[in-house]
Design an enzyme around this catalytic site. Structure first.
Site, PDB file in Angstrom:
ATOM      1  N   LYS A  47       0.848  -1.209   0.000  1.00  0.00           N
ATOM      2  CA  LYS A  47       0.000   0.000   0.000  1.00  0.00           C
ATOM      3  C   LYS A  47       0.880   1.255   0.000  1.00  0.00           C
ATOM      4  CE  LYS A  47      -0.068  -0.494   4.967  1.00  0.00           C
ATOM      5  NZ  LYS A  47      -0.713  -1.090   6.122  1.00  0.00           N
ATOM      6  N   ARG A 145     -10.009  -0.900  14.845  1.00  0.00           N
ATOM      7  CA  ARG A 145      -9.937  -0.051  13.664  1.00  0.00           C
ATOM      8  C   ARG A 145     -10.866  -0.667  12.628  1.00  0.00           C
ATOM      9  NH1 ARG A 145      -4.027   0.965  11.181  1.00  0.00           N
ATOM     10  NH2 ARG A 145      -4.594  -1.062  10.375  1.00  0.00           N
ATOM     11  N   TYR A 267      13.693  31.154   7.969  1.00  0.00           N
ATOM     12  CA  TYR A 267      12.420  31.689   8.472  1.00  0.00           C
ATOM     13  C   TYR A 267      12.393  31.712   9.994  1.00  0.00           C
ATOM     14  CZ  TYR A 267      10.240  31.370   3.846  1.00  0.00           C
ATOM     15  OH  TYR A 267       9.909  31.539   2.539  1.00  0.00           O
ATOM     16  N   MET A 320       9.973  25.120   2.272  1.00  0.00           N
ATOM     17  CA  MET A 320       9.241  24.245   1.356  1.00  0.00           C
ATOM     18  C   MET A 320      10.193  23.567   0.366  1.00  0.00           C
ATOM     19  SD  MET A 320       6.292  25.124  -1.437  1.00  0.00           S
ATOM     20  CE  MET A 320       5.117  25.818  -0.311  1.00  0.00           C
TER      21      MET A 320
HETATM   22  C1  LIG Z   1       0.142  -1.956   6.673  1.00  0.00           C
HETATM   23  C2  LIG Z   1      -0.346  -3.255   7.133  1.00  0.00           C
HETATM   24  C3  LIG Z   1       0.533  -4.350   7.205  1.00  0.00           C
HETATM   25  C4  LIG Z   1       2.031  -4.200   7.059  1.00  0.00           C
HETATM   26  O1  LIG Z   1       2.495  -3.568   8.248  1.00  0.00           O
HETATM   27  P1  LIG Z   1       4.033  -3.299   8.563  1.00  0.00           P
HETATM   28  O2  LIG Z   1       4.000  -2.819   9.978  1.00  0.00           O
HETATM   29  O3  LIG Z   1       4.480  -2.240   7.620  1.00  0.00           O
HETATM   30  O4  LIG Z   1       4.771  -4.560   8.392  1.00  0.00           O
HETATM   31  C5  LIG Z   1      -0.012  -5.591   7.503  1.00  0.00           C
HETATM   32  N1  LIG Z   1      -1.335  -5.730   7.743  1.00  0.00           N
HETATM   33  C6  LIG Z   1      -2.200  -4.693   7.702  1.00  0.00           C
HETATM   34  C7  LIG Z   1      -3.641  -4.916   7.985  1.00  0.00           C
HETATM   35  C8  LIG Z   1      -1.736  -3.420   7.408  1.00  0.00           C
HETATM   36  O5  LIG Z   1      -2.579  -2.386   7.383  1.00  0.00           O
END
Ligand SMILES: *Cc1c(COP(=O)(O)O)cnc(C)c1O
Length: 378
Positions: A47, A145, A267, A320
């Site tokens: 992802k 979650r 800044y 930036m």
């Molecule tokens: C992102 C995610 C993973 C991978 O997690 P890492 O901590 O990056 O190894 C596995 N399972 C779910 C449900 C996730 O959201």
């Protein structure tokens, strides 16, 4: 994603910074995790554009290394994995988007179903088209979650017809504290997962992310789903990092200026020269994912960059599009326009940058910017 063929000015030496992704290191990290999980299958979380490293090249490499199953968060991300890998198994972690079941079916994607409502929708869709398509079911074991609650698991076990229309290929849950192997939540979630599975159909199971994969083989079940460890992040930070770094980020000095004692830089005039100083200006800023929070004059553990192997601390706020670094103590006269600057590399890890910014390596990786030259090496 920058593509060298598409954008001639996003090439090394011209772009403000060059991101180098080491596909060989990615492959070694995969093989190491695959080894560690023994008979369990080692899948990959890809992802967030493969944690900022570029999903197309990453999934090709992982597939060549033997990875067959990939997890994305969203439907839009699954499109890229499917385009790169016509045969791969692709799970969409955020579940079934309302009224989009047809899209999952067309692309042969597997939703990770997290409510009874989603389960019923997928089941009815499958019945309507007369195909028992595969999906995973997510049960919550404490992170609160996504995933079925205890009550929903009971609903489902007393009304199995709700899930009768599809191929229930995997039951999964997600750990809240896997980066801390000693945390009591890990074994609590493990016990809860086993108890919930006892009330559900016997399917393959998955619980572990990167951290979970390293805790103990009790967490492996049939499939592990590491993400950050593949990309070189430390899966259990107090311990030394067993993974190879995958990402390196280099920039170049734009100019070096002499700053008189007492003058300020940047800044808010937050950095004041205590002595006549040399300040190098480097073209990477918060737009590029180099967080503004990296500059904190009060920290003893100061953020900075490396030039010719020597540390140069940030001098003034991150802008930036640029940073200013104190190169007064860098030996020799060598720092000048065009000198290479290591932002992340052999001397500065992703974990260092995360610690300096008060965040986690995941955020450093996924924030990596879009105006880098991107180079893939093997
Ligand atoms: C992102 C995610 C993973 C991978 O997690 P890492 O901590 O990056 O190894 C596995 N399972 C779910 C449900 C996730 O959201």
């Amino acid at each position: 994603m920058a593509d060298l063929e598409q954008q001639p000015y996003l090439r090394p030496g011209v772009a403000g910074a060059t991101l180098t992704v080491d596909l060989g290191a990615l492959r070694s990290n995969y093989l190491k995790l695959n080894d560690l999980c023994g008979a369990a299958e080692c899948a990959a979380a890809v992802k967030g554009d493969a944690y900022g490293t570029g999903v197309a090249r990453v999934v090709e490499t992982l597939s060549e290394a033997g990875c067959k199953t990939f997890f994305v968060a969203q439907l839009s991300e699954a499109v890229h994995v499917r385009a790169a890998l016509p045969q791969a198994i692709i799970y969409v972690l955020n579940g079934l988007v309302f009224a989009e079941a047809g899209s999952y079916a067309d692309m042969r994607l597997r939703p990770v179903l997290g409510t009874v409502e989603e389960i019923a929708e997928w089941s009815q869709f499958c019945e309507a088209i007369g195909k028992r398509l595969p999906a995973a079911v997510h049960v919550d074991t404490g992170i609160n979650r996504l995933g079925l609650t205890q009550r929903e698991v009971e609903t489902l076990s007393s009304a199995p017809e709700l899930a009768a229309g599809f191929d229930w290929a995997l039951t999964m849950s997600h750990l809240a504290c896997a980066d801390d192997p000693a945390h009591p939540m890990n074994s609590e979630q493990l016990a809860r997962f086993n108890a919930l599975r006892d009330q559900l159909p016997k399917t393959e199971a998955s619980l572990a992310n990167s951290g979970g994969t390293l805790i103990d083989k009790a967490y492996h079940y049939d499939l592990v789903r590491p993400g950050v460890a593949l990309y070189g992040g430390n899966p259990s930070p107090p311990e030394p990092n067993p993974m190879q770094p995958v990402v390196r980020l280099d920039s170049l000095v734009l100019q070096v200026r002499e700053v008189a004692a007492g003058s300020t830089v940047g800044y808010g005039a937050k950095w004041r020269a205590q002595r006549p100083s040399k300040i190098a200006v480097v073209p990477i800023g918060y737009y590029d994912g180099y967080f503004r929070s990296l500059f904190d004059t009060h920290a003893d553990d100061q953020a900075g960059v490396c030039i010719e192997g020597q540390f140069a601390p940030l001098a003034g706020r991150v802008s930036m599009d640029m940073i200013t670094v104190d190169v007064t103590d860098i030996a020799g006269e060598s720092v000048q326009r065009g000198t290479k600057v290591e932002i992340i590399g052999p001397n500065i890890s992703v974990d260092d940058v995360a610690r300096w910014a008060g965040t986690i390596p995941y955020e450093v990786l996924t924030a990596l910017g879009s105006r880098y030259a991107r180079v893939y090496v093997n």
